[in-house]
Motif scaffolding. Structure first.
Motif, PDB file in Angstrom:
ATOM      1  N   PHE A   1      89.926 -17.284  52.589  1.00  0.00           N
ATOM      2  CA  PHE A   1      90.151 -17.082  51.159  1.00  0.00           C
ATOM      3  C   PHE A   1      90.316 -18.393  50.394  1.00  0.00           C
ATOM      4  CE2 PHE A   1      91.537 -12.808  52.548  1.00  0.00           C
ATOM      5  CZ  PHE A   1      90.856 -12.027  51.632  1.00  0.00           C
ATOM      6  N   ARG A   2      91.057 -19.325  50.975  1.00  0.00           N
ATOM      7  CA  ARG A   2      91.352 -20.537  50.198  1.00  0.00           C
ATOM      8  C   ARG A   2      90.077 -21.330  49.931  1.00  0.00           C
ATOM      9  NH1 ARG A   2      96.993 -23.231  49.788  1.00  0.00           N
ATOM     10  NH2 ARG A   2      96.550 -24.645  48.058  1.00  0.00           N
ATOM     11  N   ARG A   3      89.246 -21.493  50.949  1.00  0.00           N
ATOM     12  CA  ARG A   3      88.008 -22.244  50.716  1.00  0.00           C
ATOM     13  C   ARG A   3      87.106 -21.478  49.748  1.00  0.00           C
ATOM     14  NH1 ARG A   3      85.178 -26.539  52.247  1.00  0.00           N
ATOM     15  NH2 ARG A   3      82.900 -26.404  52.289  1.00  0.00           N
ATOM     16  N   GLY A   4      87.029 -20.178  49.896  1.00  0.00           N
ATOM     17  CA  GLY A   4      86.210 -19.394  48.982  1.00  0.00           C
ATOM     18  C   GLY A   4      86.650 -19.558  47.537  1.00  0.00           C
ATOM     19  N   ALA A   5      87.955 -19.536  47.317  1.00  0.00           N
ATOM     20  CA  ALA A   5      88.470 -19.682  45.957  1.00  0.00           C
ATOM     21  C   ALA A   5      88.239 -21.089  45.413  1.00  0.00           C
ATOM     22  CB  ALA A   5      89.965 -19.360  45.933  1.00  0.00           C
TER      23      ALA A   5
ATOM     24  N   GLU B   1      87.989 -14.562  41.126  1.00  0.00           N
ATOM     25  CA  GLU B   1      89.151 -13.805  40.651  1.00  0.00           C
ATOM     26  C   GLU B   1      90.453 -14.458  41.103  1.00  0.00           C
ATOM     27  OE1 GLU B   1      88.845  -9.692  41.781  1.00  0.00           O
ATOM     28  OE2 GLU B   1      86.774  -9.528  41.062  1.00  0.00           O
ATOM     29  N   ILE B   2      90.447 -15.003  42.326  1.00  0.00           N
ATOM     30  CA  ILE B   2      91.651 -15.680  42.826  1.00  0.00           C
ATOM     31  C   ILE B   2      91.911 -16.945  42.025  1.00  0.00           C
ATOM     32  CG2 ILE B   2      92.713 -16.791  44.823  1.00  0.00           C
ATOM     33  CD1 ILE B   2      90.919 -15.031  46.595  1.00  0.00           C
ATOM     34  N   ALA B   3      90.856 -17.729  41.815  1.00  0.00           N
ATOM     35  CA  ALA B   3      91.020 -18.964  41.050  1.00  0.00           C
ATOM     36  C   ALA B   3      91.487 -18.677  39.631  1.00  0.00           C
ATOM     37  CB  ALA B   3      89.701 -19.741  41.031  1.00  0.00           C
ATOM     38  N   GLU B   4      90.946 -17.616  39.019  1.00  0.00           N
ATOM     39  CA  GLU B   4      91.354 -17.272  37.662  1.00  0.00           C
ATOM     40  C   GLU B   4      92.817 -16.831  37.629  1.00  0.00           C
ATOM     41  OE1 GLU B   4      91.133 -16.482  33.520  1.00  0.00           O
ATOM     42  OE2 GLU B   4      90.047 -17.787  34.923  1.00  0.00           O
ATOM     43  N   TYR B   5      93.229 -16.052  38.613  1.00  0.00           N
ATOM     44  CA  TYR B   5      94.629 -15.614  38.689  1.00  0.00           C
ATOM     45  C   TYR B   5      95.559 -16.826  38.797  1.00  0.00           C
ATOM     46  CZ  TYR B   5      98.767 -13.084  40.379  1.00  0.00           C
ATOM     47  OH  TYR B   5     100.030 -12.571  40.528  1.00  0.00           O
TER      48      TYR B   5
ATOM     49  N   ASP C   1     102.379 -21.266  39.254  1.00  0.00           N
ATOM     50  CA  ASP C   1     103.475 -21.408  40.212  1.00  0.00           C
ATOM     51  C   ASP C   1     103.350 -20.463  41.409  1.00  0.00           C
ATOM     52  OD1 ASP C   1     103.811 -19.147  38.652  1.00  0.00           O
ATOM     53  OD2 ASP C   1     106.009 -19.297  38.590  1.00  0.00           O
ATOM     54  N   ARG C   2     102.237 -19.758  41.559  1.00  0.00           N
ATOM     55  CA  ARG C   2     102.133 -18.740  42.604  1.00  0.00           C
ATOM     56  C   ARG C   2     101.130 -19.089  43.701  1.00  0.00           C
ATOM     57  NH1 ARG C   2     102.138 -13.091  39.010  1.00  0.00           N
ATOM     58  NH2 ARG C   2     104.010 -13.600  37.781  1.00  0.00           N
ATOM     59  N   THR C   3     100.637 -20.308  43.724  1.00  0.00           N
ATOM     60  CA  THR C   3      99.573 -20.643  44.667  1.00  0.00           C
ATOM     61  C   THR C   3      99.964 -20.342  46.105  1.00  0.00           C
ATOM     62  OG1 THR C   3      98.676 -22.349  43.216  1.00  0.00           O
ATOM     63  CG2 THR C   3      98.105 -22.490  45.556  1.00  0.00           C
ATOM     64  N   GLU C   4     101.078 -20.833  46.549  1.00  0.00           N
ATOM     65  CA  GLU C   4     101.457 -20.667  47.951  1.00  0.00           C
ATOM     66  C   GLU C   4     101.749 -19.204  48.279  1.00  0.00           C
ATOM     67  OE1 GLU C   4     100.873 -22.995  50.069  1.00  0.00           O
ATOM     68  OE2 GLU C   4     100.246 -24.186  48.329  1.00  0.00           O
ATOM     69  N   SER C   5     102.402 -18.491  47.375  1.00  0.00           N
ATOM     70  CA  SER C   5     102.711 -17.089  47.655  1.00  0.00           C
ATOM     71  C   SER C   5     101.442 -16.235  47.689  1.00  0.00           C
ATOM     72  CB  SER C   5     103.699 -16.528  46.624  1.00  0.00           C
ATOM     73  OG  SER C   5     103.125 -16.506  45.322  1.00  0.00           O
ATOM     74  N   VAL C   6     100.468 -16.563  46.842  1.00  0.00           N
ATOM     75  CA  VAL C   6      99.210 -15.813  46.836  1.00  0.00           C
ATOM     76  C   VAL C   6      98.469 -15.993  48.156  1.00  0.00           C
ATOM     77  CG1 VAL C   6      96.866 -15.874  45.882  1.00  0.00           C
ATOM     78  CG2 VAL C   6      98.838 -15.610  44.366  1.00  0.00           C
TER      79      VAL C   6
END
Length: 333
Positions: free
Chosen positions: A217-221, A231-235, A241-246
């Protein structure tokens, strides 16, 4: 379209360290046990008239996550008298199960074919019939990739992966199906679901993920320029402040990670000009896949991948796979 990711040689060597939640196995064991225990209704298979004389079609309802109904079509060759090998197919992002007379490839080849509807999706021409009662509001980012992402317990793909496992469970109890000859497959989102199921369900005969989504997921985003990964990058653009929790939530659902628990033979396909599911994310799953594996690489294709060419590969691969398996009840017709 140009190459936008790693070279093929670099992709073949690409083995990222994916974060592994300490309770990953316990989380999925509990999730699936709960789904199986709360299913008060049994799966239903209702014959439907399609006008097709050589294919039998059934309208299927399976109790999925939380016992919620999941729809599908089961198709098989008319007149089959022995338990059949079966291909279970999961759909791409936005697609639903469509109409009863569609998608005849696998039944025409002599296999049973279950096409699972995708909860809450099906807004494309291939309409869906499965609601997502726990979906809630879509939030600030349209789509499903960040729905419920605040926690693994509420994340959308917890429900969807569970639905897929429960569909395989339902088929293993059908007298028309040989439980030792079940293969899971799908394109894009469907390929990611197939990989997840391969890591969650023991005893599958095979797995065929095509240009699989939901991997790394992280590389895809970070590198994909087109939805759904965006959608992840936009969120995260909106919720700084939610990068690590996501990404902590997403780690429970990374198909590339779940594939490291798979043992069934696999036939992948990956497209090197894919800007929706970048090839490095797909190779994350392929390189880490724990069972026997092979891959077909389409060097100058985008997310359409191998399409009919890959179907030809799959037909030959499944026939060879089933011919080499010991029969559980009887061979496929």
């Amino acid at each position: 379209m140009p190459f936008t990711d790693l070279s093929l040689a670099d992709c073949r060597d690409y083995r990222p360290t994916l974060p592994v939640p300490a309770d990953l196995d316990a989380f999925w064991s509990r999730t699936l046990d709960e789904a199986r225990s709360c299913a008060a209704d049994k799966p239903s298979f209702t014959a439907v008239e399609t006008g097709l004389t050589q294919v039998r079609t059934y309208d299927v309802t399976v109790p999925g996550f939380a016992g919620q109904p999941v729809r599908g079509w089961l198709r098989m060759p008319a007149g089959a008298s022995e338990p059949l090998g079966c291909v279970v197919e999961f759909l791409g992002y936005g697609r639903g199960r469509g109409l009863a007379h569609e998608n005849l490839l696998w039944a025409s080849a002599g296999y049973a074919h279950l096409l699972m509807d995708t909860r809450g999706q099906g807004w494309s021409a291939a309409g869906g019939d499965t609601a997502d009662p726990d979906g809630g509001a879509a939030g600030v980012v349209p789509g499903f990739l960040t729905r419920g992402i605040e926690s693994p317990e509420t994340y959308y793909y917890r429900r969807l992966f569970t639905d897929a496992v429960r569909c395989v469970d339902a088929l293993r109890d059908r007298p028309e199906i040989d439980p030792e000859r079940i293969v899971v497959t799908g394109v894009s989102q469907g390929g990611g679901i197939a990989l997840a199921v391969s890591g969650l369900v023991p005893g599958l005969a095979g797995v065929m993920p095509d240009v699989p989504f939901l991997c790394n997921f992280r590389r895809g985003a970070e590198i994909s320029g087109r939805p759904p990964f965006t959608e992840i990058a936009e969120y995260l653009r909106l919720h700084r402040d939610r990068t690590e929790s996501v990404f902590a939530t997403l780690s429970y659902f990374d198909a590339a990670l779940l594939a490291t628990r798979a043992t069934a033979p696999a036939l992948f396909s990956i497209a090197m000009m894919d800007d929706i599911c970048p090839p490095s994310t797909c190779f994350s799953a392929y390189n880490g896949y724990a069972g026997p594996k092979d891959v077909r690489v389409y060097a100058f294709n985008g997310h359409e991948g191998g399409a009919e060419y890959q179907q030809r590969e799959q037909l030959a691969w499944v026939a060879s796979l089933f011919a080499g398996l010991p029969s559980g009840q009887a061979g496929h017709s």
